[in-house]
Scaffold this motif. Structure first.
Motif, PDB file in Angstrom:
ATOM      1  N   PHE A 169      46.337  54.985  46.550  1.00  0.00           N
ATOM      2  CA  PHE A 169      45.923  53.606  46.351  1.00  0.00           C
ATOM      3  C   PHE A 169      45.804  53.242  44.881  1.00  0.00           C
ATOM      4  CE2 PHE A 169      44.215  54.523  50.603  1.00  0.00           C
ATOM      5  CZ  PHE A 169      44.834  53.499  51.300  1.00  0.00           C
TER       6      PHE A 169
ATOM      7  N   GLU B 108      44.235  53.691  40.878  1.00  0.00           N
ATOM      8  CA  GLU B 108      42.897  53.788  40.305  1.00  0.00           C
ATOM      9  C   GLU B 108      42.071  52.571  40.686  1.00  0.00           C
ATOM     10  OE1 GLU B 108      42.615  54.815  36.228  1.00  0.00           O
ATOM     11  OE2 GLU B 108      44.452  55.977  36.292  1.00  0.00           O
ATOM     12  N   PRO B 109      40.762  52.772  40.787  1.00  0.00           N
ATOM     13  CA  PRO B 109      39.901  51.619  41.078  1.00  0.00           C
ATOM     14  C   PRO B 109      39.925  50.651  39.896  1.00  0.00           C
ATOM     15  CG  PRO B 109      38.573  53.554  40.580  1.00  0.00           C
ATOM     16  CD  PRO B 109      39.999  53.999  40.631  1.00  0.00           C
ATOM     17  N   PRO B 110      39.626  49.378  40.154  1.00  0.00           N
ATOM     18  CA  PRO B 110      39.636  48.410  39.058  1.00  0.00           C
ATOM     19  C   PRO B 110      38.547  48.737  38.034  1.00  0.00           C
ATOM     20  CG  PRO B 110      38.819  47.411  41.089  1.00  0.00           C
ATOM     21  CD  PRO B 110      39.280  48.789  41.429  1.00  0.00           C
ATOM     22  N   SER B 111      38.785  48.352  36.815  1.00  0.00           N
ATOM     23  CA  SER B 111      37.812  48.603  35.747  1.00  0.00           C
ATOM     24  C   SER B 111      36.570  47.733  35.970  1.00  0.00           C
ATOM     25  CB  SER B 111      38.418  48.272  34.391  1.00  0.00           C
ATOM     26  OG  SER B 111      38.639  46.871  34.294  1.00  0.00           O
ATOM     27  N   ARG B 112      35.492  48.120  35.316  1.00  0.00           N
ATOM     28  CA  ARG B 112      34.254  47.337  35.408  1.00  0.00           C
ATOM     29  C   ARG B 112      34.497  45.914  34.920  1.00  0.00           C
ATOM     30  NH1 ARG B 112      30.006  46.098  32.014  1.00  0.00           N
ATOM     31  NH2 ARG B 112      30.836  47.348  30.330  1.00  0.00           N
TER      32      ARG B 112
ATOM     33  N   VAL C  97      36.263  43.934  37.610  1.00  0.00           N
ATOM     34  CA  VAL C  97      35.339  43.600  38.700  1.00  0.00           C
ATOM     35  C   VAL C  97      34.431  42.457  38.267  1.00  0.00           C
ATOM     36  CG1 VAL C  97      33.392  44.455  40.070  1.00  0.00           C
ATOM     37  CG2 VAL C  97      35.423  45.877  39.767  1.00  0.00           C
TER      38      VAL C  97
END
Length: 91
Positions: free
Chosen positions: A2, A4-8, A11
């Protein structure tokens, strides 16, 4: 799979967009209410206070980066509410 998760920052930017969009929607609602009052039409403001309360809570939880834009929007809403209140006939 999936990615990498989105950066802070991403978000927070998305959260700010959502709160600003909700504020814009409330401004539109208030504009419609003002127009109806100006035409001497009856309006039902049931739930408006609760909705504004939810919007205020969301604004308090919004990222700091959204504060300047939210302040402008909330100041405009206060002016709109003042005009709306002035245009409503006493109960």
């Amino acid at each position: 799979m999936f990615g990498e998760p989105p950066s802070r920052e991403a978000v927070e930017a998305r959260q700010a967009e959502i709160v600003l969009a909700a504020a814009e929607a409330m401004e539109a609602t208030l504009s419609v209410a003002e127009a109806l009052v100006a035409e001497r039409r009856r309006i039902d403001l049931t739930g408006l206070e609760d909705e504004i309360g939810r919007l205020c809570a969301a604004a308090l939880a919004a990222p700091r980066v959204a504060a300047p834009a939210l302040r402008v929007r909330f100041e405009a809403m206060v002016r709109s509410l003042d005009r709306l209140r002035a245009g409503l006939a006493p109960p």
